[in-house]
Design a protein around this motif. Structure first.
Motif, PDB file in Angstrom:
ATOM      1  N   PHE A 257      41.944  53.530  46.092  1.00  0.00           N
ATOM      2  CA  PHE A 257      41.826  52.243  45.399  1.00  0.00           C
ATOM      3  C   PHE A 257      41.334  51.158  46.361  1.00  0.00           C
ATOM      4  O   PHE A 257      40.475  50.339  46.022  1.00  0.00           O
ATOM      5  CB  PHE A 257      43.179  51.856  44.793  1.00  0.00           C
ATOM      6  N   ILE A 258      41.859  51.169  47.579  1.00  0.00           N
ATOM      7  CA  ILE A 258      41.404  50.209  48.587  1.00  0.00           C
ATOM      8  C   ILE A 258      39.933  50.440  48.906  1.00  0.00           C
ATOM      9  O   ILE A 258      39.139  49.488  48.959  1.00  0.00           O
ATOM     10  CB  ILE A 258      42.269  50.307  49.862  1.00  0.00           C
ATOM     11  N   SER A 259      39.535  51.697  49.103  1.00  0.00           N
ATOM     12  CA  SER A 259      38.131  52.008  49.396  1.00  0.00           C
ATOM     13  C   SER A 259      37.220  51.541  48.270  1.00  0.00           C
ATOM     14  O   SER A 259      36.145  50.967  48.525  1.00  0.00           O
ATOM     15  CB  SER A 259      37.961  53.518  49.611  1.00  0.00           C
ATOM     16  N   LYS A 260      37.622  51.775  47.041  1.00  0.00           N
ATOM     17  CA  LYS A 260      36.824  51.365  45.877  1.00  0.00           C
ATOM     18  C   LYS A 260      36.697  49.841  45.823  1.00  0.00           C
ATOM     19  O   LYS A 260      35.609  49.300  45.570  1.00  0.00           O
ATOM     20  CB  LYS A 260      37.469  51.892  44.602  1.00  0.00           C
ATOM     21  N   THR A 261      37.801  49.141  46.086  1.00  0.00           N
ATOM     22  CA  THR A 261      37.779  47.677  46.068  1.00  0.00           C
ATOM     23  C   THR A 261      36.854  47.131  47.148  1.00  0.00           C
ATOM     24  O   THR A 261      36.112  46.170  46.920  1.00  0.00           O
ATOM     25  CB  THR A 261      39.200  47.114  46.262  1.00  0.00           C
TER      26      THR A 261
END
Length: 316
Positions: free
Chosen positions: A183-187
């Motif tokens: 989720f952090i990578s996607k954000t």
């Protein structure tokens, strides 16, 4: 050259010069529509680690329900804060003031919130940075709460010696951590170039194996923590991200039943992990070492301060 052409050139030059001056002098503002705000002094300022520097102030009586502050022309990108004060009852009970922090990076900001819970009730009317930041925080809060719930369950099963249930929950725990990291990578991919992304990147945490005992997991956290975060960007000094991460790391070396001497010994171990990992950028290093020294001075940990001075020659 004909006079008419000469006048046209002069006019164009003046327009370009005027536009350039206006662009150079452009200032940005933060505007907040407030509900339930008592007649307090409202203070606007910048954040740098644990420090807050006031820039301007007003009151709702002067502002008719809406406050507006202008950023200085040389305002740096980073985190800023609006301190809404506290109620009369809150002052008597010595309650902390109501505050909310936000990101500024050369854009006009418009918010709507409520004095009673300014962060929970914050609505982003206008701001790319803060839409990304607060959108991330809202989703991340849910994920972190689920991880914490599983952590408590797994720890309880370890205490009871129920390894079967530990194994069942460990897979779920590991999967949820990976989902948070993805989720952090996607954000970050969706918000490249934003100051918010610099902050979000530094909210990563080590992926801890759910099959480990609580003690083993804590030791793994200490060992792996600095592989997850980045202490090389001086821009983040203008936020509390770096100091929050250092504080979070130090907490893992403390226990409520430690004596002062035991606590000092553990913090010295922590320093030997922290210092090598914050030395890549001199500005960041000096900022965080100053933060650490001040914190240990407040805690009256003379042995730790002496250790920093002797081993790390700080302050120089």
């Amino acid at each position: 050259m004909k006079l008419k052409n000469l006048l046209l050139i002069v006019l164009i030059a003046k327009c370009i010069l005027f536009a350039g001056i206006n662009s150079f002098a452009q200032t940005f503002s933060v505007e907040v529509q407030l509900k339930n705000q008592p007649d307090n002094k409202i203070v606007f300022g910048s954040v740098k680690g644990d420090d807050f520097t006031a820039i301007d102030s007003t009151s709702l009586k002067q502002s008719f329900g809406k406050i507006k502050f202008s950023f200085p022309e040389n305002a740096h990108p980073g985190v800023y804060r609006i301190n809404l004060g506290t109620t009369t009852a809150g002052k008597i009970l010595n309650e902390p003031p109501q505050i909310f922090d936000f990101i500024f990076d050369n854009e006009n900001l418009v918010f709507d919130t409520d004095f009673k819970a300014p962060v929970d009730n914050l609505k982003i009317i206008k701001s790319k940075e803060n839409t990304a930041w607060f959108g991330f925080l809202a989703k991340d809060k849910v994920i972190r709460q689920n991880i914490e719930t599983l952590t408590v369950e797994i720890d309880n099963y370890w205490m009871k010696g129920d390894t079967t249930k530990v194994i069942n929950k460990a897979n779920e725990f590991n999967q949820l951590q990976m989902e948070r990291d993805m989720f952090i990578s996607k954000t970050l991919d969706e918000n490249r170039g934003l100051f918010a992304s610099l902050m979000i990147k530094n909210l990563r945490e080590p992926l801890l194996d759910g099959y480990l005992t609580p003690h083993e997991r804590k030791q793994a956290y200490k060992k792996e923590f600095f592989k997850s975060v980045d202490f090389t960007d001086p821009l983040l000094i203008n936020s509390s991200i770096y100091t929050d991460n250092i504080f979070k790391y130090l907490v893992n070396y403390n226990q409520y039943d430690f004596t002062q001497k035991q606590r000092e010994a553990e913090y010295i171990k922590a320093l030997d992990m922290i210092v090598p990992n914050i030395k890549s950028n001199d500005e960041v290093y000096r900022f965080l070492m100053t933060y650490l020294v001040h914190g240990f001075e407040v805690l009256q940990m003379d042995n730790v301060i002496s250790y920093i001075s002797k081993k790390y020659n700080f302050p120089q």
